[in-house]
Write a protein that holds these residues in place. Structure first.
Motif, mmCIF file in Angstrom:
data_model
loop_
_atom_site.group_PDB
_atom_site.id
_atom_site.type_symbol
_atom_site.label_atom_id
_atom_site.label_comp_id
_atom_site.label_asym_id
_atom_site.label_seq_id
_atom_site.Cartn_x
_atom_site.Cartn_y
_atom_site.Cartn_z
ATOM 1 N N VAL A 8 0.825 -1.218 0.000
ATOM 2 C CA VAL A 8 0.000 0.000 0.000
ATOM 3 C C VAL A 8 0.851 1.256 0.000
ATOM 4 C CG1 VAL A 8 -1.670 1.331 1.358
ATOM 5 C CG2 VAL A 8 -1.967 -1.138 1.092
ATOM 6 N N PHE A 9 2.015 1.203 0.687
ATOM 7 C CA PHE A 9 2.823 2.408 0.839
ATOM 8 C C PHE A 9 3.261 3.003 -0.501
ATOM 9 C CE2 PHE A 9 5.222 5.393 3.090
ATOM 10 C CZ PHE A 9 6.494 5.461 2.553
ATOM 11 N N PRO A 10 3.745 2.158 -1.467
ATOM 12 C CA PRO A 10 4.104 2.736 -2.766
ATOM 13 C C PRO A 10 2.911 3.364 -3.479
ATOM 14 C CG PRO A 10 5.092 0.589 -2.497
ATOM 15 C CD PRO A 10 4.125 0.758 -1.372
ATOM 16 N N LEU A 11 1.703 2.760 -3.344
ATOM 17 C CA LEU A 11 0.508 3.307 -3.990
ATOM 18 C C LEU A 11 0.177 4.698 -3.436
ATOM 19 C CD1 LEU A 11 -1.854 2.935 -5.908
ATOM 20 C CD2 LEU A 11 -3.093 1.763 -4.084
ATOM 21 N N ILE A 12 0.334 4.859 -2.107
ATOM 22 C CA ILE A 12 0.055 6.159 -1.481
ATOM 23 C C ILE A 12 1.021 7.206 -2.018
ATOM 24 C CG2 ILE A 12 0.086 7.408 0.709
ATOM 25 C CD1 ILE A 12 -0.818 4.796 2.050
ATOM 26 N N ILE A 13 2.309 6.794 -2.112
ATOM 27 C CA ILE A 13 3.312 7.731 -2.622
ATOM 28 C C ILE A 13 3.008 8.129 -4.052
ATOM 29 C CG2 ILE A 13 5.750 7.946 -3.258
ATOM 30 C CD1 ILE A 13 6.450 6.296 -0.846
ATOM 31 N N PHE A 14 2.627 7.122 -4.882
ATOM 32 C CA PHE A 14 2.319 7.395 -6.290
ATOM 33 C C PHE A 14 1.156 8.353 -6.417
ATOM 34 C CE2 PHE A 14 2.141 6.786 -10.688
ATOM 35 C CZ PHE A 14 0.829 6.495 -11.085
ATOM 36 N N LYS A 15 0.106 8.104 -5.614
ATOM 37 C CA LYS A 15 -1.073 8.962 -5.688
ATOM 38 C C LYS A 15 -0.744 10.379 -5.212
ATOM 39 C CE LYS A 15 -6.056 8.413 -5.148
ATOM 40 N NZ LYS A 15 -7.112 7.516 -4.721
ATOM 41 N N SER A 16 0.143 10.483 -4.189
ATOM 42 C CA SER A 16 0.541 11.796 -3.692
ATOM 43 C C SER A 16 1.303 12.577 -4.758
ATOM 44 C CB SER A 16 1.424 11.648 -2.465
ATOM 45 O OG SER A 16 0.723 10.981 -1.447
ATOM 46 N N LEU A 126 2.614 1.753 -11.154
ATOM 47 C CA LEU A 126 2.580 1.260 -9.778
ATOM 48 C C LEU A 126 3.588 0.136 -9.579
ATOM 49 C CD1 LEU A 126 1.200 1.264 -7.002
ATOM 50 C CD2 LEU A 126 -0.462 -0.353 -7.921
ATOM 51 N N PHE A 127 3.642 -0.789 -10.556
ATOM 52 C CA PHE A 127 4.563 -1.912 -10.449
ATOM 53 C C PHE A 127 6.029 -1.462 -10.484
ATOM 54 C CE2 PHE A 127 1.349 -5.151 -12.358
ATOM 55 C CZ PHE A 127 0.703 -5.200 -11.132
ATOM 56 N N VAL A 128 6.334 -0.424 -11.249
ATOM 57 C CA VAL A 128 7.699 0.080 -11.335
ATOM 58 C C VAL A 128 8.078 0.843 -10.072
ATOM 59 C CG1 VAL A 128 9.212 1.697 -12.544
ATOM 60 C CG2 VAL A 128 7.735 0.159 -13.849
ATOM 61 N N ALA A 130 6.798 0.688 -6.936
ATOM 62 C CA ALA A 130 6.822 -0.052 -5.671
ATOM 63 C C ALA A 130 8.198 -0.651 -5.365
ATOM 64 C CB ALA A 130 5.749 -1.143 -5.663
ATOM 65 N N PRO A 131 8.842 -1.399 -6.319
ATOM 66 C CA PRO A 131 10.170 -1.931 -6.001
ATOM 67 C C PRO A 131 11.203 -0.847 -5.731
ATOM 68 C CG PRO A 131 9.265 -3.023 -7.939
ATOM 69 C CD PRO A 131 8.372 -1.860 -7.636
ATOM 70 N N VAL A 132 11.100 0.281 -6.455
ATOM 71 C CA VAL A 132 12.055 1.368 -6.245
ATOM 72 C C VAL A 132 11.970 1.894 -4.816
ATOM 73 C CG1 VAL A 132 12.665 3.725 -6.909
ATOM 74 C CG2 VAL A 132 12.123 2.038 -8.664
ATOM 75 N N VAL A 133 10.733 2.102 -4.349
ATOM 76 C CA VAL A 133 10.542 2.611 -2.993
ATOM 77 C C VAL A 133 11.088 1.613 -1.965
ATOM 78 C CG1 VAL A 133 8.819 3.242 -1.267
ATOM 79 C CG2 VAL A 133 8.570 4.040 -3.617
ATOM 80 N N VAL A 134 10.819 0.312 -2.189
ATOM 81 C CA VAL A 134 11.300 -0.712 -1.260
ATOM 82 C C VAL A 134 12.826 -0.736 -1.234
ATOM 83 C CG1 VAL A 134 11.402 -3.193 -0.821
ATOM 84 C CG2 VAL A 134 9.240 -2.134 -1.458
ATOM 85 N N LEU A 135 13.460 -0.645 -2.420
ATOM 86 C CA LEU A 135 14.923 -0.643 -2.477
ATOM 87 C C LEU A 135 15.515 0.564 -1.752
ATOM 88 C CD1 LEU A 135 15.633 -1.814 -6.140
ATOM 89 C CD2 LEU A 135 16.172 -3.028 -4.040
ATOM 90 N N VAL A 136 14.878 1.719 -1.920
ATOM 91 C CA VAL A 136 15.357 2.914 -1.231
ATOM 92 C C VAL A 136 15.299 2.724 0.280
ATOM 93 C CG1 VAL A 136 14.848 5.344 -0.749
ATOM 94 C CG2 VAL A 136 14.825 4.520 -3.097
ATOM 95 N N LEU A 137 14.188 2.169 0.764
ATOM 96 C CA LEU A 137 14.043 1.925 2.202
ATOM 97 C C LEU A 137 15.103 0.954 2.712
ATOM 98 C CD1 LEU A 137 10.153 1.676 2.507
ATOM 99 C CD2 LEU A 137 11.601 3.537 3.315
ATOM 100 N N LEU A 138 15.337 -0.139 1.942
ATOM 101 C CA LEU A 138 16.349 -1.122 2.355
ATOM 102 C C LEU A 138 17.746 -0.501 2.359
ATOM 103 C CD1 LEU A 138 15.135 -4.329 0.473
ATOM 104 C CD2 LEU A 138 15.027 -3.863 2.921
ATOM 105 N N SER A 139 18.034 0.363 1.371
ATOM 106 C CA SER A 139 19.341 1.017 1.307
ATOM 107 C C SER A 139 19.568 1.904 2.523
ATOM 108 C CB SER A 139 19.462 1.852 0.028
ATOM 109 O OG SER A 139 19.330 1.038 -1.102
ATOM 110 N N VAL A 140 18.540 2.646 2.901
ATOM 111 C CA VAL A 140 18.662 3.524 4.075
ATOM 112 C C VAL A 140 18.940 2.701 5.329
ATOM 113 C CG1 VAL A 140 17.397 5.103 5.582
ATOM 114 C CG2 VAL A 140 17.248 5.361 3.106
ATOM 115 N N VAL A 141 18.210 1.581 5.478
ATOM 116 C CA VAL A 141 18.404 0.715 6.647
ATOM 117 C C VAL A 141 19.819 0.141 6.652
ATOM 118 C CG1 VAL A 141 17.681 -1.441 7.726
ATOM 119 C CG2 VAL A 141 15.958 0.151 6.878
#
Length: 506
Positions: A8-16, A126-128, A130-141
């Protein structure tokens, strides 16, 4: 759940993002259409307005249900057809009024489950995204975790400072010489090395001059401290446990001995955005025994003196010294010509205690450290290769050192002149195993075939080399308990040296 938020988080970002640009998902549609509306969800009128018209068929319990209507969102048209349900969308006014039952039935028949769906622009986006957002989060962690680990390593020294500090301040180092620092380990009340506060000050005053050696462990540099040469061994990060073990032993044990490499300081420092592990010791320009023997062949008296000095160092390690300035018994576990240095007087001193084992009789405590590494395969004793060594018995580790000493003695003998003849340098078992032998290669040669290094015939015609052959063979017994002790080796070498001197006088 975590999976829900990831989707859901990537969808919220996309819509924003769309909202920030003054857009919304409806902007991708063709506008409002008038559609035929028939079915349970339709209001009283047979028409409805939406962005797409649809006709659907659903097979349930043997009944076939047909519906017509309109969708507000285009995403609703992308339901994958199956054997039980199919949806057909169109984008013209009242276009779903022309959709027949037979056409919808054909969709059911021709659409197996799992058939790929043609996704629209917003779905693909949306499909493109979502993985980008997840990768960014993992990189920060990951970055945060690495920084935390780096800080943790540097904090270890501060912990050592608290444990080892004895009130000395950094100004005490100012006018010291290298000899003063090395002598301190003998005169300090604890019998240990320099206080960590002083060690860190010394380490930060060293300038690296040239790299004099590289290996799997890292690098060795010639450095300078107050105009004097020192050796700086920089461990690789994967060898941190060896650095930690050697630092631990040097700082808790009285090891000052002419045939043990003189320790100055240890430091964990950050340079060039990476953690470096330093061990600072005496510098010997002749390098290791391995390097020296490749360059130089020695006279009988020189070779004998080298062997005797190694034996002296091994006796000091293996012997427990009692008292407030004593030391536990220590087994090296990785004795080889590369870990033995040659002094300017052509004597030897033992280095590299990263795998050492200690033992004290008072509490019968065997400390093997926390290093999973084992010794060098070429120098491993039979009981190590066939895994029958008694790991809870300290004497077993001393006998492993004796086996390795016998191999080092063989290396020295090959490069010792007799009647003007000498062999070129070769490592032990050079003619029986590959250059980089595997554990299995060594086990086959040493344990199964019970081979030993080749003894040239010319050695037997020289009294000194002949005596050394007898000595090294007594270090190579298959049965560990039959091997000589370091003290017996030292005394035997002293006898051989006395015989050599008498021969020269007569």
């Amino acid at each position: 759940s975590a999976a829900f938020y990831i989707l859901v988080f990537p969808l919220i970002i996309f819509k924003s993002l769309l909202c920030a640009l003054g857009l919304n998902l409806m902007s991708f549609t063709e506008g409002h259409l008038m559609c035929l509306c028939e079915g349970s969800k339709c209001p009283q009128t047979p028409e409805c307005r939406g962005t797409r018209c649809f006709s659907s068929i659903k097979v349930s319990g043997g009944e076939v249900l047909l519906e017509h209507g309109c969708f507000k969102e285009r995403l609703q048209c992308f339901t994958a057809p199956s054997f039980h349900q199919a949806v057909h969308c169109c984008s013209k006014h009242m276009c779903n009024g022309n959709t027949t039952r037979s056409f919808l039935m054909s969709l059911l028949i021709s659409a197996p489950e799992g058939e790929p769906v043609r996704y629209r622009v917003e779905t693909l986006a949306l499909f493109v995204l979502a993985p980008v957002v997840v990768l960014v989060l993992l990189s920060v962690v990951s970055v945060l975790a690495c920084r935390r680990l780096h800080r943790g390593r540097l904090q270890r020294l501060q912990e050592f400072d608290t444990e080892q500090g004895d009130g000395l301040i950094t100004s005490n180092v100012g006018d010291s010489t290298l000899a003063d620092l090395l002598d301190h380990s003998c005169t300090s009340g604890s019998g240990s090395g320099l206080p960590f506060l002083v060690q860190r000050t010394v380490a930060r005053q060293i300038s690296l001059v040239e790299c004099v050696g590289k290996g799997r462990y890292g690098e060795v540099w010639r450095g300078q401290w107050q105009g004097e040469n020192v050796a700086v061994k920089i461990f690789s990060s994967r060898d941190e446990k060896s650095w930690f073990r050697e630092t631990e032993i040097y700082n808790t044990v009285l090891l000052r001995h002419e045939n043990i490499l003189g320790f100055m300081a240890s430091d964990m420092t950050s340079r060039n955005s990476s953690t470096q592990l330093w061990l600072i010791t005496q510098y010997h320009e002749n390098g290791s025994l391995y390097d020296y023997l490749q360059r130089v062949a020695v006279e009988t008296s020189e070779g004998l003196a080298m062997a005797a000095s190694i034996a002296n160092g091994l006796v000091h390690l293996h012997t427990e010294i009692f008292g407030t300035e004593g030391k536990p018994a220590i087994a090296h576990r990785d004795l080889k010509s590369k870990n033995i240095l040659v002094t300017k007087e052509l004597r030897c001193c033992i280095a590299d205690l990263g795998l050492a084992v200690t033992h004290t009789q008072a509490d019968n405590l065997l400390d093997v450290g926390n290093n999973p590494k084992v010794g060098t395969k070429r120098y491993m004793a039979p009981e190590v290769l066939d895994e029958t060594i008694q790991t809870d018995c300290f004497d077993a580790y001393k006998r492993v050192d004796i086996w390795a000493f016998g191999l080092v003695l063989w290396e020295i003998a090959r490069r010792t002149y007799s009647n003007g003849i000498v062999e070129e340098y070769r490592p032990p078992f050079y003619d029986q195993v590959p250059n980089d032998p595997s554990f299995e290669d060594m086990r086959k040669v040493v344990c199964v075939e019970q081979q030993r290094p080749f003894i040239p015939n010319r050695w037997f015609s020289d009294p000194t080399l002949s005596a050394l052959v007898k000595l090294m063979k007594e270090c190579w017994y298959q049965n560990p308990s039959a091997r000589l002790t370091a003290l017996r080796i030292k005394k035997t070498l002293d006898k051989i040296h006395s015989s050599l001197e008498k021969g020269k006088e007569s």
